[in-house]
Scaffold this active site. Sequence first.
Site, PDB file in Angstrom:
ATOM      1  N   GLU A 251       0.868  -1.167   0.000  1.00  0.00           N
ATOM      2  CA  GLU A 251       0.000   0.000   0.000  1.00  0.00           C
ATOM      3  C   GLU A 251       0.910   1.224   0.000  1.00  0.00           C
ATOM      4  O   GLU A 251       1.799   1.326   0.848  1.00  0.00           O
ATOM      5  CB  GLU A 251      -0.878  -0.009   1.257  1.00  0.00           C
ATOM      6  CG  GLU A 251      -1.909   1.071   1.200  1.00  0.00           C
ATOM      7  CD  GLU A 251      -2.738   1.203   2.481  1.00  0.00           C
ATOM      8  OE1 GLU A 251      -2.690   0.296   3.333  1.00  0.00           O
ATOM      9  OE2 GLU A 251      -3.409   2.234   2.601  1.00  0.00           O
TER      10      GLU A 251
ATOM     11  N   ARG B 282       5.162 -12.722   9.868  1.00  0.00           N
ATOM     12  CA  ARG B 282       5.898 -11.530   9.485  1.00  0.00           C
ATOM     13  C   ARG B 282       7.235 -11.475  10.204  1.00  0.00           C
ATOM     14  O   ARG B 282       7.448 -12.113  11.228  1.00  0.00           O
ATOM     15  CB  ARG B 282       5.077 -10.281   9.760  1.00  0.00           C
ATOM     16  CG  ARG B 282       4.729 -10.055  11.224  1.00  0.00           C
ATOM     17  CD  ARG B 282       4.064  -8.693  11.437  1.00  0.00           C
ATOM     18  NE  ARG B 282       3.025  -8.423  10.448  1.00  0.00           N
ATOM     19  CZ  ARG B 282       2.998  -7.316   9.695  1.00  0.00           C
ATOM     20  NH1 ARG B 282       3.922  -6.397   9.820  1.00  0.00           N
ATOM     21  NH2 ARG B 282       2.029  -7.119   8.839  1.00  0.00           N
TER      22      ARG B 282
ATOM     23  N   LYS C 232       4.412   0.904   9.641  1.00  0.00           N
ATOM     24  CA  LYS C 232       4.568   2.118   8.849  1.00  0.00           C
ATOM     25  C   LYS C 232       3.998   3.326   9.588  1.00  0.00           C
ATOM     26  O   LYS C 232       4.527   4.422   9.480  1.00  0.00           O
ATOM     27  CB  LYS C 232       3.881   1.959   7.494  1.00  0.00           C
ATOM     28  CG  LYS C 232       4.756   1.223   6.487  1.00  0.00           C
ATOM     29  CD  LYS C 232       4.137   1.243   5.108  1.00  0.00           C
ATOM     30  CE  LYS C 232       3.095   0.175   4.974  1.00  0.00           C
ATOM     31  NZ  LYS C 232       2.582   0.011   3.610  1.00  0.00           N
TER      32      LYS C 232
HETATM   33  P1  ATP Z   1       2.890  -2.138   8.056  1.00  0.00           P
HETATM   34  O1  ATP Z   1       2.343  -3.011   9.127  1.00  0.00           O
HETATM   35  O2  ATP Z   1       4.328  -1.820   8.191  1.00  0.00           O
HETATM   36  O3  ATP Z   1       2.075  -0.916   7.811  1.00  0.00           O
HETATM   37  P2  ATP Z   1       1.542  -3.408   5.930  1.00  0.00           P
HETATM   38  O4  ATP Z   1       1.309  -4.841   5.960  1.00  0.00           O
HETATM   39  O5  ATP Z   1       0.382  -2.565   6.237  1.00  0.00           O
HETATM   40  O6  ATP Z   1       2.822  -3.029   6.764  1.00  0.00           O
HETATM   41  P3  ATP Z   1       1.634  -3.311   3.109  1.00  0.00           P
HETATM   42  O7  ATP Z   1       2.074  -2.219   2.218  1.00  0.00           O
HETATM   43  O8  ATP Z   1       0.220  -3.712   3.090  1.00  0.00           O
HETATM   44  O9  ATP Z   1       2.083  -2.895   4.542  1.00  0.00           O
HETATM   45  O10 ATP Z   1       2.561  -4.578   2.894  1.00  0.00           O
HETATM   46  C1  ATP Z   1       2.806  -5.157   1.662  1.00  0.00           C
HETATM   47  C2  ATP Z   1       3.158  -6.587   1.861  1.00  0.00           C
HETATM   48  O11 ATP Z   1       4.267  -6.723   2.748  1.00  0.00           O
HETATM   49  C3  ATP Z   1       2.012  -7.358   2.479  1.00  0.00           C
HETATM   50  O12 ATP Z   1       1.828  -8.533   1.724  1.00  0.00           O
HETATM   51  C4  ATP Z   1       2.461  -7.645   3.870  1.00  0.00           C
HETATM   52  O13 ATP Z   1       1.950  -8.866   4.305  1.00  0.00           O
HETATM   53  C5  ATP Z   1       3.982  -7.673   3.745  1.00  0.00           C
HETATM   54  N1  ATP Z   1       4.629  -7.293   4.995  1.00  0.00           N
HETATM   55  C6  ATP Z   1       4.427  -6.171   5.711  1.00  0.00           C
HETATM   56  N2  ATP Z   1       5.155  -6.171   6.839  1.00  0.00           N
HETATM   57  C7  ATP Z   1       5.854  -7.340   6.848  1.00  0.00           C
HETATM   58  C8  ATP Z   1       6.784  -7.940   7.753  1.00  0.00           C
HETATM   59  N3  ATP Z   1       7.157  -7.344   8.884  1.00  0.00           N
HETATM   60  N4  ATP Z   1       7.293  -9.155   7.429  1.00  0.00           N
HETATM   61  C9  ATP Z   1       6.936  -9.749   6.286  1.00  0.00           C
HETATM   62  N5  ATP Z   1       6.074  -9.248   5.400  1.00  0.00           N
HETATM   63  C10 ATP Z   1       5.520  -8.055   5.660  1.00  0.00           C
HETATM   64 MG    MG Z   2      -1.247  -4.006   4.804  1.00  0.00          MG
END
Ligand code: ATP
Ligand code: MG
Length: 582
Positions: A51, A276, A286
């Site tokens: 995102e 994760r 984020k």
């Molecule tokens: P955050 O929690 O940092 O805001 P998010 O999951 O909301 O991260 P996205 O942009 O939706 O951020 O993430 C894109 C992809 O990265 C998703 O498929 C998510 O599952 C993966 N992802 C995010 N954080 C991690 C992590 N700590 N370890 C592994 N994969 C991750």
């Molecule tokens: Mg997400």
Amino acid sequence: MKDEKKEEKEKTPAESAATVTPPPNFIREIIEGDLKEGKNEGRVHTRFPPEPNGYLHIGHAKSICLNFGLAAEYGGLYNLRFDDTNPSKEDVEYVDSIMEDVRWLGFDWEDRLFYASDYFEKLYEYAVQLIKKSKAYVCDLSADEIREYRGTLTQPGQNSPYRERSVEENLDMFERMRQGEFPDGSRTLRAKVDMASPNLNMRDPVMYRILRASHHRTGDKWCVYATYDWAHGQSDSIEGITHSICTLEFEDHRPLYDWFIDQLGIFHSQQIEFARLNLSYTIMSKRKLLGLVQEGHVGGWDDPRMPTISGLRRRGYTPESIRDFCERIGVAKRESTVDIALLEHCLREDLNKRAPRVMVVLRPLRLVIDNYPEDQVEELDAVNNPEDSSMGTRKVPFSRVLYIEKDDFREDPPKKWFRLAPGREVRLKHAYYVTCTDVVKDEKTGEVVELHCAYDPESRGGWTKDDRKVRGTLHWVSAAHSFPVEARLYDHLFTKEDPDDVKEGMDFKSNLNPRSLETLASCQAEPSLKDAEPGSRFQFMRQGYFCVDTVDSTPDALVFNRTATLRDTWAKIEKALQESEK
Ligand code: ATP
Ligand code: MG
């Protein structure tokens, strides 16, 4: 001097994925099972769906390496898709940085760059299909009311009073939602699933909300926006994604995604969840990282202390070391926290082989060799990297007045002190043996400001004919030939292994490390570094790996970031483990 040695022919991540036999893991097992059964005509197609509401971090790197690495390994394809369904938090700055970071990590999505916003029209059509099947309805409850009606984990929810609207009325209202007839937040489109489901995600989740916000790609075309839950699975399906790999928190959403796909009767991507990445001394949300940037606790998303890809890059990390780290941590179904020392270990392993070794004095102390001729300058040979003879040698000027590290002298040395002290002899790297003969102090403060030494002319290159042993070898620079540089030394951004471990009423920021940055403004560097390029990496002998800062460094005033110290705590942990297993 030249920066890192370029590999003769560098392999792309895809090429190395295809040649190295990877360790088995449960995702590989699933894919191999599917391939054996001939599922999806033998295709493997994955995606990374960020995102664009912030910069990518090391957790995302794990997801990228996994999604893209697996596709490459099985001769498949991977897409980069922006999940841009929430215009209020998204920005092109983030889109651009994400593309830069993915490319830098070594992955090329070719022409497969997509945006969920490309599917807004298609998703709208799909929603109309569900309405026609009586599987979705327009609901006039407010967000708070929807929450009240939802029930709890122990109590079933209640049906919305608008649940039984006729198909015609729903079609009409949904169209009018799109046309902008209703105020923001006044209505939603909801899936008609089951308000009594034990899975809260199945209790008539919201598919569309009314929101007058300009979208970075579709502008003001839309005032209804799909929720993530509605957009995600369908986007995977539209792109023909075979294996939709995501983090564990989406496990409970899978039944909903499957339900949507089944109702629509479209291509079924298989969702696979993994744990994760959590890293000690680091936060990965984020939202929290944005808070650090906005409140000025760090210099920006690319501050070298940030766990973002851009921060790690600026700090001096290589893409190879990050990919190696992601491979080593593997994938699991259970959450755990990885020791940040492992990430640093992967970096050191890489830089040890590639970074040329140079001499820079971080905290200079003058040293005068009284018996060395005043005007003499010798150009001494120095090996660039003992790990790799092909990296050659360079000349380092030596003269009567040098700088050494303040820390390398003690007037009153403790036991087992092998460095310089009154009357003691040490080796100067690549140069001569010197013995300390006198100490000059500041009259007022008593601080040592200059040392006097005698050198042994017979010890050129650092060896003597009589094979006299000295225990200490110091780095140095020639005062007349060295030039000033700035060095920035970093420590963990947080003082606690788990930054979210806080006292009541406090937040993670109370665990920020006030000493995470130390700036040394008057270091002295050997002349070969004069035209070091921004981003190039070196090992400063005995001080660690350093990288020329890409933002603040100028040709006239070089700034070096310390990427890592030389102390490899991970290697120590591993060694101790091996010994305890003996
Ligand atoms: P955050 O929690 O940092 O805001 P998010 O999951 O909301 O991260 P996205 O942009 O939706 O951020 O993430 C894109 C992809 O990265 C998703 O498929 C998510 O599952 C993966 N992802 C995010 N954080 C991690 C992590 N700590 N370890 C592994 N994969 C991750
Ligand atoms: Mg997400």
